[in-house]
Design an enzyme around this catalytic site. Sequence first.
Site: not given
Ligand code: 9D3
Length: 250
Positions: A121, A94, A174, A159
């Site tokens: 996490e 994220p 697209d 793609r």
């Molecule tokens: C809910 C936990 N979060 C804050 C305490 C941290 C968190 C860690 C791991 C939130 C989501 C994740 C899992 N997400 C991904 O591995 C992820 C992701 C995403 O959640 N949103 C957009 N792109 C991506 S790329 C990998």
Amino acid sequence: MLQFDVVTLFPAMFDAVTGSGVTGRARERRLYELVLWNPRDFATNSYRTIDDRPYGGGPGMVMMPEPLEKALGAARQRQKSSGVSKPRVLHLTPQGRLLDNQLVRELAGEQGLVMLAGRYEGIDERLVGRVVDDEVSIGDYVLSGGELAAMVVIDCVVRQLPGALGDAESAVQDSFANGLLDHPHYTRPELYDGAAVPSVLLSGNHADVARWRLKQSLGRTWCRRPDLLAKRNLSAAESSLLEEFKREAE
Ligand code: 9D3
């Protein structure tokens, strides 16, 4: 042939990509190869532990660096034996750079991609500095892990590969390739539950149809995604079509 390797605790999820649709067909045509690596297979203790509690305290678990680095090493070695000397290593997180069509086209130009899909996490930061080239996010919402994000990357990139799309689905047309949202689509019947197809689409006048579609694209982008319009210069013809759309919208 583009080489993908993904390090994931849930390799079975990727059947969704390899099994169906454009990405399924592209794999049958050997346009890319995808190999999955489970860090659990590289764990060092007898419980096959791959996660541990975070230093500094707090909720949740963190993925341990050692099994991940070993899995990544195996992935790198496989890339090398497939002729890819320097695969690009992506960590899906994220906190990463937002995936957009520009990054997708950039990735489609690589010979090999190794992706790290985290769970819990996240992963130990020392591994990021050591092996990761780019951190990538697919949007501002919370997933349960990096797997779906890695599959989104694979889908978008595949793609773009020459021969992945049939004539009907050419990527050039697209949405986003031209910086605008798509126009509405209609098929038979001509009258559905009292709702008619816009008459211009039945006119047989190809120039009028093209003008109408472009106007709809411009209008929808203006209504729904003004951020896209702000990034794009409009030609004089496009501006006047958009003005027409706005007048009719009142
Ligand atoms: C809910 C936990 N979060 C804050 C305490 C941290 C968190 C860690 C791991 C939130 C989501 C994740 C899992 N997400 C991904 O591995 C992820 C992701 C995403 O959640 N949103 C957009 N792109 C991506 S790329 C990998």
